[in-house]
Design an enzyme around this catalytic site. Structure first.
Site, mmCIF file in Angstrom:
data_model
loop_
_atom_site.group_PDB
_atom_site.id
_atom_site.type_symbol
_atom_site.label_atom_id
_atom_site.label_comp_id
_atom_site.label_asym_id
_atom_site.label_seq_id
_atom_site.Cartn_x
_atom_site.Cartn_y
_atom_site.Cartn_z
ATOM 1 N N CYS A 87 6.675 -7.013 6.748
ATOM 2 C CA CYS A 87 7.816 -6.473 7.489
ATOM 3 C C CYS A 87 8.377 -7.556 8.391
ATOM 4 O O CYS A 87 7.624 -8.358 8.941
ATOM 5 C CB CYS A 87 7.381 -5.270 8.329
ATOM 6 S SG CYS A 87 8.771 -4.358 9.048
ATOM 7 N N CYS A 146 3.602 8.585 0.819
ATOM 8 C CA CYS A 146 4.140 7.661 1.819
ATOM 9 C C CYS A 146 4.254 6.312 1.119
ATOM 10 O O CYS A 146 3.246 5.737 0.713
ATOM 11 C CB CYS A 146 3.185 7.615 3.008
ATOM 12 S SG CYS A 146 3.647 6.384 4.224
ATOM 13 N N CYS A 163 7.304 -4.590 15.726
ATOM 14 C CA CYS A 163 6.752 -3.523 16.569
ATOM 15 C C CYS A 163 5.322 -3.910 16.944
ATOM 16 O O CYS A 163 4.499 -4.187 16.078
ATOM 17 C CB CYS A 163 6.752 -2.197 15.815
ATOM 18 S SG CYS A 163 8.376 -1.738 15.212
ATOM 19 N N CYS A 189 -0.448 6.114 9.719
ATOM 20 C CA CYS A 189 0.778 5.431 10.135
ATOM 21 C C CYS A 189 0.468 4.134 10.858
ATOM 22 O O CYS A 189 -0.314 4.125 11.810
ATOM 23 C CB CYS A 189 1.523 6.288 11.154
ATOM 24 S SG CYS A 189 2.724 7.354 10.452
ATOM 25 N N HIS A 225 10.207 6.085 20.005
ATOM 26 C CA HIS A 225 9.092 5.689 20.887
ATOM 27 C C HIS A 225 9.455 5.483 22.356
ATOM 28 O O HIS A 225 8.586 5.558 23.213
ATOM 29 C CB HIS A 225 8.359 4.448 20.366
ATOM 30 C CG HIS A 225 7.817 4.617 18.984
ATOM 31 N ND1 HIS A 225 7.031 5.684 18.621
ATOM 32 C CD2 HIS A 225 7.959 3.876 17.860
ATOM 33 C CE1 HIS A 225 6.703 5.575 17.344
ATOM 34 N NE2 HIS A 225 7.264 4.500 16.844
ATOM 35 N N GLY A 241 7.091 -1.934 5.690
ATOM 36 C CA GLY A 241 8.458 -2.430 5.608
ATOM 37 C C GLY A 241 9.484 -1.551 6.288
ATOM 38 O O GLY A 241 9.197 -0.432 6.707
ATOM 39 N N CYS A 276 2.114 -1.961 15.473
ATOM 40 C CA CYS A 276 2.025 -1.694 14.033
ATOM 41 C C CYS A 276 1.314 -2.834 13.298
ATOM 42 O O CYS A 276 1.671 -4.001 13.462
ATOM 43 C CB CYS A 276 3.426 -1.487 13.470
ATOM 44 S SG CYS A 276 3.445 -1.214 11.691
ATOM 45 N N GLU A 293 0.832 -1.196 0.000
ATOM 46 C CA GLU A 293 0.000 0.000 0.000
ATOM 47 C C GLU A 293 0.872 1.253 0.000
ATOM 48 O O GLU A 293 1.975 1.250 0.528
ATOM 49 C CB GLU A 293 -0.914 -0.002 1.237
ATOM 50 C CG GLU A 293 -1.928 -1.133 1.152
ATOM 51 C CD GLU A 293 -2.866 -1.237 2.347
ATOM 52 O OE1 GLU A 293 -3.953 -1.778 2.164
ATOM 53 O OE2 GLU A 293 -2.512 -0.793 3.453
HETATM 54 N N1 SAH Z 1 9.852 0.627 9.447
HETATM 55 C C1 SAH Z 1 9.966 2.049 9.381
HETATM 56 C C2 SAH Z 1 8.923 2.723 8.517
HETATM 57 C C3 SAH Z 1 7.490 2.283 8.618
HETATM 58 S S1 SAH Z 1 6.520 2.773 10.010
HETATM 59 C C4 SAH Z 1 9.974 2.633 10.770
HETATM 60 O O1 SAH Z 1 9.776 1.903 11.720
HETATM 61 O O2 SAH Z 1 10.241 3.819 10.900
HETATM 62 C C5 SAH Z 1 6.285 4.494 9.895
HETATM 63 C C6 SAH Z 1 6.037 5.154 11.254
HETATM 64 O O3 SAH Z 1 4.737 4.793 11.781
HETATM 65 C C7 SAH Z 1 7.031 4.730 12.310
HETATM 66 O O4 SAH Z 1 7.440 5.838 13.050
HETATM 67 C C8 SAH Z 1 6.211 3.799 13.189
HETATM 68 O O5 SAH Z 1 6.744 3.651 14.462
HETATM 69 C C9 SAH Z 1 4.871 4.469 13.154
HETATM 70 N N2 SAH Z 1 3.751 3.619 13.536
HETATM 71 C C10 SAH Z 1 3.638 2.287 13.408
HETATM 72 N N3 SAH Z 1 2.443 1.864 13.880
HETATM 73 C C11 SAH Z 1 1.784 2.969 14.292
HETATM 74 C C12 SAH Z 1 0.485 3.200 14.834
HETATM 75 N N4 SAH Z 1 -0.360 2.204 15.027
HETATM 76 N N5 SAH Z 1 0.144 4.479 15.134
HETATM 77 C C13 SAH Z 1 0.984 5.498 14.890
HETATM 78 N N6 SAH Z 1 2.214 5.338 14.372
HETATM 79 C C14 SAH Z 1 2.606 4.090 14.073
#
Ligand code: SAH
Length: 346
Positions: free
Chosen positions: A114, A107, A118, A339, A222, A165, A121, A94
């Protein structure tokens, strides 16, 4: 018998020129085809109208053009657009277009699924299937640029690698895609308008610094406390904060580029004064700013956005320490485009 045809977009311009020469044609023909493939975004050989019919047929017999296809496009009531992009092998990623008053941002995804874990996510719940090729990353940007022109009457202004990813686990292809995006033979965008966001892979951050890259770096921090960070981003066990810190100091020393820390404040996880104090300390290692991101729920409530008092405390304490803070509101939540929500649900 079916011979497997090669993807013509895997060839460099030099290789295309050599190919035409080996066919007894002029090397210059390679430049023309290259322009069709990259600048003009041709999806078929048929479309290459200044190339003779015979040559087009010869290309057709030897190559395919593996192009992404936007399968479905959803539009949010805030103007955000989410594309489900089908790759040549049927897998889907996406990508999102986020319009604001001053910019339109793409984006983009760098991997199918991935490999990181996390816990907050949605993408992390998908298995990592494969890395995207440079052209699959580039094509997402081109598709969003067209949508931006069509729906918002302006070209794309910024790109963030914050889709599906971990870009630094597909570093070579991400770099090649960015080369093409920034090259005058591609989209000619400034690298300063591109942000690569990483969950923090120290070795690769150092490699980027050594490669003298010109784009910006964002780190999904975070938490600046190992114990807390490991509990929400378990790979922190392998790449602890001390290693991340060392890599970031190296990055700044080499590139003189400030770092953005992405940071979500969750209730009961990182909403106490000690959490902010640790972040302030971490920000002192290299010039940086903090982007407080709103949490986009992906589950049945295990993670909850912290109360506004906690966010206010973060803002006040950071500002009192001369650290720039921005607060990012979610966009496209109604279509699961925000995000951390990208998970091929549509
Ligand atoms: N893998 C990379 C890029 C993808 S995530 C990274 O970790 O940076 C893009 C951003 O979205 C990251 O800062 C991640 O921590 C954040 N993110 C992931 N899940 C989220 C959620 N449920 N709510 C808000 N931000 C989130």
């Amino acid at each position: 018998m079916n011979t497997i045809k090669k993807d013509i977009r895997a060839l460099t311009k030099e290789q295309l020129r050599d190919f035409f020469e080996s066919q007894g044609d002029k090397a210059f023909r390679g430049n023309q085809v290259y322009e069709w493939l990259w600048q003009k975004g041709a999806h078929t050989f048929e479309a290459m109208t200044n190339i003779s019919k015979e040559t087009r047929q010869m290309l057709e017999a030897n190559f395919v053009i593996n192009h992404i296809r936007v399968d479905t496009m959803q539009r949010s009531n805030d103007g955000t657009i989410k594309n489900a992009v089908r790759l040549h092998d049927g897998l889907i990623v996406e990508s999102v277009l986020i319009p604001t008053a001053s910019r339109t941002t793409a984006c983009v995804s760098s991997q199918v699924g991935c490999s990181l874990d996390c816990r907050f996510c949605a993408t992390a719940r998908l298995k990592r299937m494969r890395n995207l090729n440079p052209d699959e990353i580039y094509d997402q940007v081109v598709a969003i640029d067209s949508e931006s022109k069509l729906y918002h009457n302006r070209p794309l202004s910024n790109i963030v690698f914050m889709g599906m990813g971990e870009p630094l686990m597909n570093y070579n292809n991400v770099l090649k895609a960015i080369d093409k995006i920034t090259s005058p033979e591609g989209l000619g965008m400034s690298p300063k308008r591109i942000v690569v966001s990483t969950s923090g892979v120290p070795k690769m951050i150092k490699k980027m610094a050594d490669d003298n890259v010109r784009f910006k770096l964002a780190v999904s921090l975070h938490s600046a406390i190992d114990e807390v960070r490991t509990s929400i981003m378990p790979f922190n066990e392998t790449f602890p904060l001390a290693d991340l810190r060392e890599a970031l100091e190296y990055w700044y020393a080499k590139t003189k580029n400030t770092i953005t820390y992405e940071y979500v404040v969750w209730e009961g996880i990182n909403d106490q004064r000690k959490d902010v104090d640790a972040l302030v300390q971490f920000c002192k290692f290299a010039p940086s700013k903090v982007n407080l991101i709103e949490y986009n729920p992906i589950d049945d409530g295990e993670f909850q956005q912290a109360k506004s008092e906690a966010i206010d405390m973060y803002q006040k304490v950071l500002e009192a320490n001369n650290i720039t803070v921005t607060i990012r509101r979610s966009r496209g939540k109604d279509i699961d485009a925000a995000c951390g929500q990208l998970a091929n649900k549509s």
